[in-house]
Write a protein that holds these residues in place. Structure first.
Motif, PDB file in Angstrom:
ATOM      1  N   VAL A  71      52.011  22.245  29.453  1.00 60.44           N
ATOM      2  CA  VAL A  71      53.169  23.002  29.952  1.00 60.44           C
ATOM      3  C   VAL A  71      54.475  22.574  29.291  1.00 60.44           C
ATOM      4  O   VAL A  71      55.359  23.407  29.078  1.00 60.44           O
ATOM      5  N   ILE A  72      54.623  21.297  28.956  1.00 64.50           N
ATOM      6  CA  ILE A  72      55.914  20.892  28.385  1.00 64.50           C
ATOM      7  C   ILE A  72      55.972  21.065  26.872  1.00 64.50           C
ATOM      8  O   ILE A  72      57.036  20.901  26.286  1.00 64.50           O
ATOM      9  N   ARG A  73      54.845  21.389  26.233  1.00 64.15           N
ATOM     10  CA  ARG A  73      54.916  21.700  24.799  1.00 64.15           C
ATOM     11  C   ARG A  73      54.839  23.192  24.523  1.00 64.15           C
ATOM     12  O   ARG A  73      54.944  23.617  23.371  1.00 64.15           O
ATOM     13  N   ASN A  74      54.673  23.992  25.560  1.00 68.88           N
ATOM     14  CA  ASN A  74      54.590  25.437  25.358  1.00 68.88           C
ATOM     15  C   ASN A  74      55.611  26.240  26.155  1.00 68.88           C
ATOM     16  O   ASN A  74      55.672  27.463  26.021  1.00 68.88           O
ATOM     17  N   THR A  75      56.409  25.584  26.970  1.00 66.70           N
ATOM     18  CA  THR A  75      57.532  26.273  27.592  1.00 66.70           C
ATOM     19  C   THR A  75      58.644  26.441  26.578  1.00 66.70           C
ATOM     20  O   THR A  75      58.810  25.626  25.673  1.00 66.70           O
ATOM     21  N   GLN A  76      59.425  27.487  26.730  1.00 67.55           N
ATOM     22  CA  GLN A  76      60.446  27.848  25.735  1.00 67.55           C
ATOM     23  C   GLN A  76      61.840  27.489  26.224  1.00 67.55           C
ATOM     24  O   GLN A  76      62.782  28.271  26.138  1.00 67.55           O
ATOM     25  N   MET A  77      61.955  26.262  26.737  1.00 69.54           N
ATOM     26  CA  MET A  77      63.226  25.756  27.272  1.00 69.54           C
ATOM     27  C   MET A  77      63.101  24.242  27.374  1.00 69.54           C
ATOM     28  O   MET A  77      61.986  23.702  27.283  1.00 69.54           O
ATOM     29  N   PRO A  78      64.190  23.515  27.564  1.00 67.08           N
ATOM     30  CA  PRO A  78      64.082  22.077  27.782  1.00 67.08           C
ATOM     31  C   PRO A  78      63.158  21.797  28.974  1.00 67.08           C
ATOM     32  O   PRO A  78      63.295  22.425  30.029  1.00 67.08           O
ATOM     33  N   SER A  79      62.220  20.846  28.816  1.00 70.33           N
ATOM     34  CA  SER A  79      61.167  20.675  29.816  1.00 70.33           C
ATOM     35  C   SER A  79      60.815  19.208  30.011  1.00 70.33           C
ATOM     36  O   SER A  79      60.805  18.425  29.060  1.00 70.33           O
ATOM     37  N   VAL A  80      60.491  18.877  31.264  1.00 73.25           N
ATOM     38  CA  VAL A  80      59.965  17.552  31.589  1.00 73.25           C
ATOM     39  C   VAL A  80      58.814  17.695  32.568  1.00 73.25           C
ATOM     40  O   VAL A  80      58.684  18.714  33.262  1.00 73.25           O
ATOM     41  N   LEU A  81      57.997  16.644  32.622  1.00 73.18           N
ATOM     42  CA  LEU A  81      56.948  16.532  33.627  1.00 73.18           C
ATOM     43  C   LEU A  81      57.133  15.191  34.299  1.00 73.18           C
ATOM     44  O   LEU A  81      57.289  14.160  33.627  1.00 73.18           O
ATOM     45  N   VAL A  82      57.151  15.175  35.637  1.00 70.48           N
ATOM     46  CA  VAL A  82      57.367  13.931  36.379  1.00 70.48           C
ATOM     47  C   VAL A  82      56.104  13.555  37.138  1.00 70.48           C
ATOM     48  O   VAL A  82      55.408  14.412  37.688  1.00 70.48           O
ATOM     49  N   GLU A  83      55.805  12.258  37.162  1.00 69.09           N
ATOM     50  CA  GLU A  83      54.678  11.705  37.925  1.00 69.09           C
ATOM     51  C   GLU A  83      55.270  10.822  39.020  1.00 69.09           C
ATOM     52  O   GLU A  83      55.670   9.685  38.792  1.00 69.09           O
ATOM     53  N   LEU A  84      55.317  11.347  40.249  1.00 65.19           N
ATOM     54  CA  LEU A  84      56.073  10.739  41.347  1.00 65.19           C
ATOM     55  C   LEU A  84      55.238   9.723  42.129  1.00 65.19           C
ATOM     56  O   LEU A  84      55.149   9.773  43.357  1.00 65.19           O
TER      57      LEU A  84
END
Length: 693
Positions: free
Chosen positions: A190-203
């Motif tokens: 998801v964070i390499r194929n979204t077309q905007m600044p993106s992050v993934l968090v592991e809470l």
């Protein structure tokens, strides 16, 4: 660390980068992606609730919903990839692709001002003692060919990194977790194929008993959501520097951004990402097409003119003053003559007057009539001036009376129909199509009334006019029997045109028109487009037919059969499927769509299309922000075919372009301002008058 190596989806197609010019249509957006969902449970912890394992899909969604709520008053538009426990496909690969496509679709066209956050909780397959918090963003450096990416994500590498660096310390501090650092991971789809600044968090780790016991609590989830919300808000509090519409750098302060911007050449602007406004720019000249709007900005006047010269129907505007300094679809109609007999020509009245004022003695004359508009010559008189009339009242109802008095200053004469159209001033739907009806009754005024009782000012106007008939538009909810009975008690005949719905009422109205030369098709759920067309329809024997966005009744289709049809507004108000039905029925040559990005751009399209049918020495202006004033103005155009100009906070450039050409071809003598100074401020009235001189 839990392994989330997502399967390959195939190579992504080439993209086209779209950037909003000058932030005109920009809006802060965030897409929240609660990871997993449906049968894709993600990691499950030690807890069982209602006999079911508590899994990552559940707490991801809970935090995501709390994050959405925490952003409600932030001014940031929020989208969710899911708001319930659902999956997107039957297998993991298709699920990831579907949620990513959904996210990209939400922000299409506004990529620079959008961000994506995927909410997850972690797992360690080898040890139950591993715990802590991690933030991920995509970095295509050291590219692994196993993980193809959307090329547009590469554009946002620095933004994604900055987003991660804003989020990470906030979450660590708020949750008191072990800091497991920021990682630039390639494996998260998801964070390499979204077309905007993106992050993934592991809470935190679901496989650690201590952390899982905290993760499942509402307090922990709320703290996580608030920390993420604060980080998202903070992410936008920066200043972006654009050079020739390419972002060059981002700064925390405006001064830093401006100082850097001043070192760059070309068209440079500083964009406040938080307020979504340009706060500095050196693009001093703009090239506008008469109907397509802004084409390009330039720092240099000569470059702007050279570029504009390559296109038909363009003009160059000096941004500081708003004046037109070059055009190829209308002429320099103002001539400044000084005491030495030197002539200087200008496109814009304000520019001409400013230049004349710099001379010891000078005059401004209109080129095509030689009338004097402004002069400083001793004892010389102005020979050209426009008559302006403001038709207003304390309320929308008394404003409609003022228009009626202008239409018929001495009341109805013996050879007139002596008919008045009465409609509600509360809701526009019934009366939107009543404008053309005015022509059937010999320029009948349209008066507004409330639903419950005949207003004194309306009663007095019926008497003054000498009305013998009132045509009531709408059913008893719109105009009650009490109002009708009060009219009858005055010795005035009544006729009611109504139907069970606004669309049936509309059809009963257009049936009254008899044979028409064409039909406007407009939304019955939103008033602006139909309102813009009403004066043109009234003056040119056209009808206005209202429709739902995706559904047109068989009766309406039958009425439209064989008629020239103009659809007003884009597919979001009148769908493509309705257009297809009309084309199939009437033929491509008989169906046209006129639309723009908003109500004013749609109005500009209408005005340009019907320019040659609206030949008048008068212009009517009203607010486009509300319906009553413009609604009752339609009859003003029947006699003189005057266009109605709807204004927002200012004068839209495409409408301004129309006025430049229209007032060159038509010598304007009068401007009617409909509504009070709140609806149409004096400054806007002056602006229109100056364009028409």
């Amino acid at each position: 660390m839990k392994q989330k190596i997502y399967s390959l989806i195939g190579m992504v197609i080439l993209f086209a980068i779209f950037l909003f010019p000058g932030g005109v249509f920009a809006e802060k957006m965030v897409v929240i992606d609660p990871g997993h969902g449906g049968k894709f449970t993600g990691t499950c912890g030690y807890t069982k609730e209602s006999g079911k394992d508590l899994c990552e899909r559940d707490v991801n969604l809970s935090v995501g919903l709390k994050l959405r709520d925490a952003l409600k008053s932030s001014g940031i538009k929020v989208f969710m990839t899911r708001e319930t426990d659902i999956g997107f496909a039957s297998n993991s690969s298709d699920d990831l692709r579907a949620r990513t496509n959904l996210a990209n679709g939400f922000i299409k066209g506004n990529n620079d001002n959008s961000i994506f956050i995927s909410v997850h909780h972690n797992a360690s397959p080898t040890s139950p003692y591993v715990k802590g918090y991690e933030t991920y963003y995509y970095d295509y450096h050291n590219l692994d060919p196993m993980y193809p990416y959307d090329p547009l994500q590469v554009k946002y590498l620095n933004d994604s990194k900055r987003f991660a660096e804003v989020i990470h310390p906030n979450v660590v501090s708020a949750l008191g977790l072990i800091d497991r650092k920021i990682h630039n991971d390639q494996s998260f789809y998801v964070i390499r194929n979204t077309q905007m600044p993106s992050v993934l968090v592991e809470l935190g780790y679901m496989t650690n008993r201590d952390e899982e016991s905290r993760i499942k609590t509402a307090d922990y989830q709320q703290k996580a959501a608030q920390a993420l919300a604060n980080s998202i808000i903070a992410y936008f509090k920066v200043f972006d520097v654009y050079q020739n519409e390419t972002k060059k750098a981002t700064f925390k302060t405006k001064n830093e951004a401006i100082n850097y911007a001043q070192t760059l050449n070309g068209n440079v602007r500083v964009f406040d990402k938080d307020t979504q406004q340009n706060v500095w720019e050196n693009s001093n000249f703009e090239v506008y097409h008469k109907s397509m709007g802004l084409l390009k900005s330039f720092a240099n006047e000569q470059e702007a003119i050279a570029y504009a010269s390559g296109y038909a129907n363009t003009r160059v505007i000096e941004k500081a003053s708003g004046d037109t300094i070059w055009a190829n679809f209308f002429t320099q109609r103002y001539i400044v003559q000084d005491q030495q007999g030197t002539n200087s020509s200008f496109f814009d009245f304000n520019k001409a007057v400013s230049f004349a004022q710099s001379k010891q003695t000078a005059r401004v004359v209109r080129a095509n009539s030689n009338e004097i508009i402004w002069t400083s010559f001793p004892n010389e008189q102005i020979t050209r001036s426009l008559q302006t009339s403001r038709l207003d009242g304390a309320t929308r109802y008394s404003t409609s009376v003022s228009i009626s008095k202008m239409l018929h200053p001495n009341g109805f004469t013996a050879d007139m129909d002596k008919t008045v159209i009465l409609t509600t001033g509360v809701e526009p739907a019934d009366a939107l199509s009543a404008g053309p009806l005015s022509a059937i009754y010999g320029q009948a005024p349209i008066l507004l009334n409330n639903s419950s009782s005949l207003l004194p000012e309306v009663k007095d106007e019926l008497k003054r006019l000498g009305a013998t008939k009132v045509v009531i538009i709408g059913g008893p909810v719109a105009i009650s029997p009490n109002v009708e009975n009060a009219i009858i008690s005055l010795g005035i005949q009544t006729e009611r045109i109504s139907g069970a719905t606004r669309f049936e009422t509309n059809l009963r109205i257009v049936e009254k028109l008899g044979s028409v030369d064409g039909v406007f098709v407009a939304s019955g759920m939103s008033y602006p487009d139909a309102l813009a067309s009403a004066p043109i329809a009234a003056a040119n024997n056209w009808a206005i037919v209202l429709t739902e966005q995706n559904n047109m009744s068989a009766e309406t289709l039958k009425y439209l059969s064989g008629k020239k049809t103009v659809i007003l507004g884009g597919p979001n108000v009148v769908s493509q499927s309705i257009q297809n039905q009309l084309v199939q029925q009437n033929g491509t040559q008989n169906v046209v769509r006129l639309s723009g990005s908003d109500r004013y751009e749609t109005l500009a399209s209408i005005l340009w299309y019907f320019k040659d049918q609206m030949k008048s020495d008068t212009i009517n202006i009203a607010t486009g922000a509300n319906f009553p004033d413009a609604l009752t103005a339609a009859p003003l155009s029947i006699q003189n075919k005057a266009p109605l100009i709807l204004l927002g906070n200012g004068l839209y450039k495409n409408i301004e372009s129309f006025l430049y050409q229209y007032t060159e071809e038509n010598l304007i003598k009068r401007v009617n301002v409909i509504g009070g100074p709140v609806a149409v401020p004096q400054s806007l009235e002056t602006m229109i008058v100056n364009k028409a001189k």
